[in-house]
Design an enzyme around this catalytic site. Sequence first.
Site, PDB file in Angstrom:
ATOM      1  N   SER A  51       7.000  -4.148   4.028  1.00  0.00           N
ATOM      2  CA  SER A  51       7.739  -5.079   3.789  1.00  0.00           C
ATOM      3  C   SER A  51       9.053  -4.452   4.707  1.00  0.00           C
ATOM      4  O   SER A  51       9.343  -5.822   5.177  1.00  0.00           O
ATOM      5  CB  SER A  51       8.184  -5.384   2.700  1.00  0.00           C
ATOM      6  N   ALA A  57       0.785  -1.440   0.038  1.00  0.00           N
ATOM      7  CA  ALA A  57       0.435   0.319  -0.040  1.00  0.00           C
ATOM      8  C   ALA A  57       0.896   1.069   0.084  1.00  0.00           C
ATOM      9  O   ALA A  57       0.079   2.237   0.355  1.00  0.00           O
ATOM     10  CB  ALA A  57      -1.286   0.201   1.061  1.00  0.00           C
ATOM     11  N   ASP A  68      12.525   3.808   2.060  1.00  0.00           N
ATOM     12  CA  ASP A  68      11.893   2.535   2.826  1.00  0.00           C
ATOM     13  C   ASP A  68      12.467   1.911   4.565  1.00  0.00           C
ATOM     14  O   ASP A  68      12.336   2.163   6.065  1.00  0.00           O
ATOM     15  CB  ASP A  68      11.857   1.596   2.142  1.00  0.00           C
TER      16      ASP A  68
HETATM   17  C1  MEV Z   1       8.494   2.712  -2.430  1.00  0.00           C
HETATM   18  O1  MEV Z   1       7.937   2.878  -1.098  1.00  0.00           O
HETATM   19  C2  MEV Z   1       9.300   3.978  -2.578  1.00  0.00           C
HETATM   20  C3  MEV Z   1      10.245   3.626  -4.682  1.00  0.00           C
HETATM   21  O2  MEV Z   1      10.459   5.251  -4.983  1.00  0.00           O
HETATM   22  C4  MEV Z   1      11.322   2.793  -4.473  1.00  0.00           C
HETATM   23  C5  MEV Z   1      11.763   3.533  -3.671  1.00  0.00           C
HETATM   24  O3  MEV Z   1      12.480   4.377  -3.548  1.00  0.00           O
HETATM   25  O4  MEV Z   1      13.077   1.769  -3.481  1.00  0.00           O
HETATM   26  C6  MEV Z   1       8.937   3.556  -5.778  1.00  0.00           C
END
Ligand code: MEV
Length: 298
Positions: A96, A91, A139
Amino acid sequence: MGFGRGKVILLGEHAVVHGCPAIAVGIERGVTAEAKPASRDLLRLSPWGLALEPDRKGDEPLERAFAAALALYPERPALEVSAQVDLPAGAGLGCSAAIGVAVLDAIDEALGIERSRTDLAEAALAWEKVFHGNPSGIDNTMSAIGGVALYRKGDALVPLRSNKPLHLVIGYSGESSSTKEMVASVRRQLESDPERVNKAFQGIEALVRNAKLAIEAGDHVALGQLLDLNHTILSSLMLCTTKLDEMCQAARKAGALGAKMTGAGGGGCMFALAAKHDQALRLRDLLGGDSFVSEVSA
Ligand code: MEV
């Protein structure tokens, strides 16, 4: 008790994979975990009722990620890790990564290993790589460290300071998506039309730089406008869904200072920036479903 928080990317997702800066916040909701010596390695995940064994080549990414995490501890007893997940999966809230950070934090605690949250974030990258192949690292870093910060791949996290809290309302579209697929889709677009996509990244980078100044100055009206613009650029990269657009529109119409999708897109979550706590509560009720308010201090 191990803990990994969820995160909301305020601006800069996707561009951050390609070396641009992004701004994100850690939220209170996340994953808690506990590890204890056992007869065999096992990862229990609630509320999903999963009990997984580590498997480097398993079909389930969580089995591979658990194997990658355990490989960081060459000398150890067998461990049973129980994690409680309080985030929607797939989401855009860093579920994760939060599981990875909580699991490693719990194992560290069980084995009496002390390390900084920065080192914990770095260790959790091994977990994230199983899910996304080429994660920017935002993340796992935000999950371990939290706060409001500017992140750029390879650089130290830059905490942002302001005397005004951010009133965020996070809404879930109910559509789950795969970060790996969305990141791959942007890469394909970059390869087939580098001029257009690099322009989009440059635009996002300019918005991020202005947003940093707006956050530090407590200018949330300007920040809201920058969020809207970032949403438009992400739409041009085909990352938004009709549902996410509708939710953002509804929030803006109801007086939000700005609204945008967050994370990988293709579903997942959006958020709105409210001027005050009571407005945030009204927007939460408007967005309905599993929406929730998160107040973050920079
Ligand atoms: C995912 O939360 C964020 C993205 O920019 C992927 C990443 O930074 O690894 C889409």
